[in-house]
Design a protein around this motif. Sequence first.
Motif, PDB file in Angstrom:
ATOM      1  N   GLY A  97       0.792  -1.220   0.000  1.00 17.25           N
ATOM      2  CA  GLY A  97       0.000   0.000   0.000  1.00 17.25           C
ATOM      3  C   GLY A  97       0.828   1.275   0.000  1.00 17.25           C
ATOM      4  N   LYS A  98       2.144   1.146  -0.053  1.00 20.12           N
ATOM      5  CA  LYS A  98       3.027   2.307  -0.060  1.00 20.12           C
ATOM      6  C   LYS A  98       3.822   2.321  -1.352  1.00 20.12           C
ATOM      7  N   LYS A  99       4.328   3.482  -1.676  1.00 19.75           N
ATOM      8  CA  LYS A  99       5.120   3.620  -2.892  1.00 19.75           C
ATOM      9  C   LYS A  99       6.611   3.529  -2.532  1.00 19.75           C
ATOM     10  N   VAL A 100       7.325   2.646  -3.287  1.00 19.93           N
ATOM     11  CA  VAL A 100       8.774   2.545  -3.090  1.00 19.93           C
ATOM     12  C   VAL A 100       9.384   3.724  -3.840  1.00 19.93           C
ATOM     13  N   PHE A 101       9.914   4.653  -3.081  1.00 19.66           N
ATOM     14  CA  PHE A 101      10.489   5.878  -3.642  1.00 19.66           C
ATOM     15  C   PHE A 101      11.873   5.615  -4.235  1.00 19.66           C
TER      16      PHE A 101
ATOM     17  N   LYS B 267      25.218  -5.334  -3.924  1.00 17.83           N
ATOM     18  CA  LYS B 267      25.293  -6.789  -4.119  1.00 17.83           C
ATOM     19  C   LYS B 267      26.065  -7.460  -2.987  1.00 17.83           C
ATOM     20  N   ASP B 268      25.488  -8.558  -2.525  1.00 18.88           N
ATOM     21  CA  ASP B 268      26.051  -9.376  -1.444  1.00 18.88           C
ATOM     22  C   ASP B 268      26.133  -8.639  -0.106  1.00 18.88           C
ATOM     23  N   LYS B 269      25.483  -7.491   0.009  1.00 15.01           N
ATOM     24  CA  LYS B 269      25.572  -6.732   1.263  1.00 15.01           C
ATOM     25  C   LYS B 269      24.188  -6.392   1.806  1.00 15.01           C
ATOM     26  N   ILE B 270      23.461  -5.510   1.064  1.00 13.96           N
ATOM     27  CA  ILE B 270      22.236  -4.956   1.646  1.00 13.96           C
ATOM     28  C   ILE B 270      21.294  -4.494   0.535  1.00 13.96           C
ATOM     29  N   ILE B 271      20.009  -4.489   0.873  1.00 16.53           N
ATOM     30  CA  ILE B 271      19.004  -3.854   0.019  1.00 16.53           C
ATOM     31  C   ILE B 271      18.112  -3.021   0.932  1.00 16.53           C
ATOM     32  N   ASN B 272      17.944  -1.772   0.595  1.00 17.19           N
ATOM     33  CA  ASN B 272      17.126  -0.854   1.375  1.00 17.19           C
ATOM     34  C   ASN B 272      16.031  -0.296   0.474  1.00 17.19           C
ATOM     35  N   TYR B 273      14.834  -0.172   1.015  1.00 16.57           N
ATOM     36  CA  TYR B 273      13.725   0.456   0.313  1.00 16.57           C
ATOM     37  C   TYR B 273      13.388   1.733   1.033  1.00 16.57           C
ATOM     38  N   ILE B 274      13.311   2.827   0.291  1.00 14.53           N
ATOM     39  CA  ILE B 274      12.850   4.103   0.858  1.00 14.53           C
ATOM     40  C   ILE B 274      11.427   4.256   0.358  1.00 14.53           C
ATOM     41  N   ILE B 275      10.472   4.318   1.291  1.00 13.74           N
ATOM     42  CA  ILE B 275       9.056   4.321   0.939  1.00 13.74           C
ATOM     43  C   ILE B 275       8.379   5.606   1.384  1.00 13.74           C
ATOM     44  N   LYS B 276       7.267   5.897   0.736  1.00 17.70           N
ATOM     45  CA  LYS B 276       6.432   7.055   1.102  1.00 17.70           C
ATOM     46  C   LYS B 276       5.063   6.567   1.465  1.00 17.70           C
TER      47      LYS B 276
END
Length: 161
Positions: free
Chosen positions: A142-146, A152-161
Motif C-alpha cells: 500500500g506504499k510507494k517505493v520511492f 550486491k552481497d551486502k544490503i538492500i534498502n527500500y525508501i518508501i512514502k
Amino acid sequence: MPANLYLNTVDFIFSVMHIVVIMVNCFGWLSKRTLKLNLLFLVLTISSWSILGILFGVGFCFITHFHSIVLDRLFGVSVPFSFLDYMIIDKLDINAPSKILSLIGIIAIYFSLTLSIKKNLSEDEIKKIILKNPKTKKYIEGKKVFKTIFVKDKIINYIIK
C-alpha cells in the motif's frame, strides 16, 4: 612405446581435467569471473551423479568412467569409485574410507551450489524474493517505493512514502 606415451598423456589430461572441475566446483563461486562457470559445472556434476546415476549407478561421472578405461589399458587398474578415491587412496596412499570421501564430496558440492545460487541471483530476483516475504510485505504494501538501494552481497534498502 608410442601407445604408452599416448595413454600417459591422456591419463595426465584426465587428471588435470578432474582437478580443474573439482576446483571450479568447490571454489568457483568466490570470483565473479568464474561464477557462471561454477554454476554450470555444479549442475553438470550433480546431473551426472543423479540422472546418469539412474542408468550407471549413483555417483556416476562420465569423466571418471573414461579415465578409468585409460587407466585400465595403461596400468591394468581402474578408478575405485571416484576420482577422489583414486587420488587420495591410490595416488597419495592415504588410508581414508571411501564413504567418508564420498560424503565430503557431496557436502562440498551442495555447499558450493547453495553459495553459487545465492551469488548468481540478480537484483530483480532478490527483490522478488524479498517482496514475497510476509515480514517485508507489511511495511511495503500500500506504499510507494520511492528509492531502492542495492549493494550486491551486502544490503538492500527500500525508501518508501
